[in-house]
Design a protein around this motif. Structure first.
Motif, PDB file in Angstrom:
ATOM      1  N   GLY A  43       0.795  -1.210   0.000  1.00  0.00           N
ATOM      2  CA  GLY A  43       0.000   0.000   0.000  1.00  0.00           C
ATOM      3  C   GLY A  43       0.830   1.264   0.000  1.00  0.00           C
ATOM      4  N   ILE A  44       0.176   2.343  -0.360  1.00  0.00           N
ATOM      5  CA  ILE A  44       0.732   3.685  -0.227  1.00  0.00           C
ATOM      6  C   ILE A  44       0.033   4.283   0.983  1.00  0.00           C
ATOM      7  CG2 ILE A  44       1.008   5.944  -1.295  1.00  0.00           C
ATOM      8  CD1 ILE A  44       0.534   4.590  -4.007  1.00  0.00           C
ATOM      9  N   GLY A  45       0.808   4.917   1.863  1.00  0.00           N
ATOM     10  CA  GLY A  45       0.197   5.436   3.075  1.00  0.00           C
ATOM     11  C   GLY A  45       0.762   6.764   3.528  1.00  0.00           C
ATOM     12  N   CYS A  46      -0.008   7.400   4.399  1.00  0.00           N
ATOM     13  CA  CYS A  46       0.395   8.654   5.028  1.00  0.00           C
ATOM     14  C   CYS A  46      -0.418   8.804   6.308  1.00  0.00           C
ATOM     15  CB  CYS A  46       0.143   9.847   4.096  1.00  0.00           C
ATOM     16  SG  CYS A  46      -1.599  10.230   3.816  1.00  0.00           S
ATOM     17  N   ASP A  47      -0.128   9.862   7.039  1.00  0.00           N
ATOM     18  CA  ASP A  47      -0.890  10.217   8.231  1.00  0.00           C
ATOM     19  C   ASP A  47      -2.328  10.515   7.797  1.00  0.00           C
ATOM     20  OD1 ASP A  47      -2.109  11.563  10.382  1.00  0.00           O
ATOM     21  OD2 ASP A  47      -0.359  12.815  10.785  1.00  0.00           O
ATOM     22  N   ALA A  48      -3.271   9.771   8.322  1.00  0.00           N
ATOM     23  CA  ALA A  48      -4.672   9.926   7.926  1.00  0.00           C
ATOM     24  C   ALA A  48      -5.303  11.210   8.444  1.00  0.00           C
ATOM     25  CB  ALA A  48      -5.487   8.717   8.391  1.00  0.00           C
ATOM     26  N   THR A  49      -4.554  11.979   9.247  1.00  0.00           N
ATOM     27  CA  THR A  49      -5.076  13.256   9.737  1.00  0.00           C
ATOM     28  C   THR A  49      -4.459  14.446   9.003  1.00  0.00           C
ATOM     29  OG1 THR A  49      -3.413  13.510  11.498  1.00  0.00           O
ATOM     30  CG2 THR A  49      -5.411  12.240  12.037  1.00  0.00           C
ATOM     31  N   ASP A  50      -3.577  14.188   8.052  1.00  0.00           N
ATOM     32  CA  ASP A  50      -2.822  15.222   7.349  1.00  0.00           C
ATOM     33  C   ASP A  50      -3.394  15.433   5.939  1.00  0.00           C
ATOM     34  OD1 ASP A  50      -0.938  16.669   5.812  1.00  0.00           O
ATOM     35  OD2 ASP A  50       0.742  15.855   6.968  1.00  0.00           O
ATOM     36  N   GLU A  51      -4.148  16.511   5.758  1.00  0.00           N
ATOM     37  CA  GLU A  51      -4.841  16.768   4.495  1.00  0.00           C
ATOM     38  C   GLU A  51      -3.874  16.924   3.313  1.00  0.00           C
ATOM     39  OE1 GLU A  51      -8.459  19.684   3.082  1.00  0.00           O
ATOM     40  OE2 GLU A  51      -8.215  19.237   5.215  1.00  0.00           O
ATOM     41  N   LYS A  52      -2.735  17.576   3.519  1.00  0.00           N
ATOM     42  CA  LYS A  52      -1.765  17.754   2.433  1.00  0.00           C
ATOM     43  C   LYS A  52      -1.173  16.412   1.999  1.00  0.00           C
ATOM     44  CE  LYS A  52      -0.405  22.483   3.508  1.00  0.00           C
ATOM     45  NZ  LYS A  52       0.674  23.342   3.994  1.00  0.00           N
ATOM     46  N   ALA A  53      -0.870  15.549   2.953  1.00  0.00           N
ATOM     47  CA  ALA A  53      -0.316  14.236   2.627  1.00  0.00           C
ATOM     48  C   ALA A  53      -1.349  13.387   1.883  1.00  0.00           C
ATOM     49  CB  ALA A  53       0.155  13.524   3.896  1.00  0.00           C
ATOM     50  N   VAL A  54      -2.601  13.451   2.310  1.00  0.00           N
ATOM     51  CA  VAL A  54      -3.670  12.713   1.633  1.00  0.00           C
ATOM     52  C   VAL A  54      -3.799  13.207   0.194  1.00  0.00           C
ATOM     53  CG1 VAL A  54      -6.166  12.276   1.579  1.00  0.00           C
ATOM     54  CG2 VAL A  54      -4.929  12.141   3.750  1.00  0.00           C
ATOM     55  N   LYS A  55      -3.728  14.512  -0.005  1.00  0.00           N
ATOM     56  CA  LYS A  55      -3.790  15.087  -1.364  1.00  0.00           C
ATOM     57  C   LYS A  55      -2.659  14.550  -2.228  1.00  0.00           C
ATOM     58  CE  LYS A  55      -4.585  18.565  -4.488  1.00  0.00           C
ATOM     59  NZ  LYS A  55      -4.105  17.950  -5.709  1.00  0.00           N
ATOM     60  N   ARG A  56      -1.481  14.433  -1.664  1.00  0.00           N
ATOM     61  CA  ARG A  56      -0.345  13.892  -2.423  1.00  0.00           C
ATOM     62  C   ARG A  56      -0.617  12.460  -2.877  1.00  0.00           C
ATOM     63  NH1 ARG A  56       5.224  13.702   0.041  1.00  0.00           N
ATOM     64  NH2 ARG A  56       5.690  12.717  -1.951  1.00  0.00           N
ATOM     65  N   ILE A  57      -1.254  11.663  -2.034  1.00  0.00           N
ATOM     66  CA  ILE A  57      -1.561  10.286  -2.442  1.00  0.00           C
ATOM     67  C   ILE A  57      -2.541  10.290  -3.609  1.00  0.00           C
ATOM     68  CG2 ILE A  57      -2.676   8.121  -1.761  1.00  0.00           C
ATOM     69  CD1 ILE A  57      -1.274   8.316   0.904  1.00  0.00           C
TER      70      ILE A  57
END
Length: 187
Positions: A27-41
């Motif tokens: 999987g590809i993952g990031c902090d689920a509370t970080d809107e900028k990181a989610v946008k990058r995914i």
């Protein structure tokens, strides 16, 4: 494994994206509370942000932090499930706004796999988990099947289990509706 977890946690805490093995597929993952990181995914996957992604958690006791009201049947489903199960809950909260579906729901899977469980325990927040592929392409069965485009786009590639050729498949998905109604979305 310990070094991989330490490096992955550092990347996640700094708003980065990781490529990592899960209890199902890579999987590809990031902090689920970080809107900028989610946008990058979403950008990495070339995916419309109207198609929500799920989050991984290691402990069902934390569910109340991220869902307004947990239907009673959810506890039974999580407890009796013997294979990876993603449950879509209504009333998501305390997560990145662009991770929550238009209807206010969020898909959550509790992992029992050792690497992701330890990663989540160390990170202390839910992590986004979405297949390591460009949207619309086949999900990779093994690490070697992940495109170079994906590998190059993330901030850290976990080394643990890259040689693993065990059979894996995406989780089952069910959606809980208010009142406890259950819709099976993927078996």
């Amino acid at each position: 494994m310990h070094d991989d977890i330490k490096k992955a946690v550092e990347v996640l805490k700094n708003g980065g994206i990781i490529l990592y093995p899960t209890d199902t597929i890579w999987g590809i993952g990031c902090d689920a509370t970080d809107e900028k990181a989610v946008k990058r995914i979403y950008d990495i996957k070339k995916r419309e942000d109207s198609k929500s992604m799920l989050v991984l958690m290691e402990n069902p006791a934390l569910l109340d932090r991220y869902v307004d009201e947990v239907p009673e049947v959810a506890w039974d489903l999580v407890e009796i499930s013997t294979t990876p199960l993603t449950v879509i809950y209504p009333g998501a909260k305390n997560l990145a706004a662009n991770l929550i579906a238009d209807d206010g729901s969020i898909g959550i899977r509790f992992t029992k796999e050792d690497f992701t469980r330890q990663l989540l325990q160390r990170f202390r927040r839910p992590i986004v988990s979405t297949s390591a592929n460009i949207s619309g392409e086949k999900s990779p069965d093994f690490f070697d099947a992940i495109s170079e485009e994906i590998k190059d786009a993330v901030d850290y590639v976990v080394e643990f289990r890259q040689e693993d050729r065990s059979s894996s498949k995406p989780s089952s998905i069910i959606k809980l509706r208010p009142g406890g109604q259950i819709d099976i979305l993927r078996k």
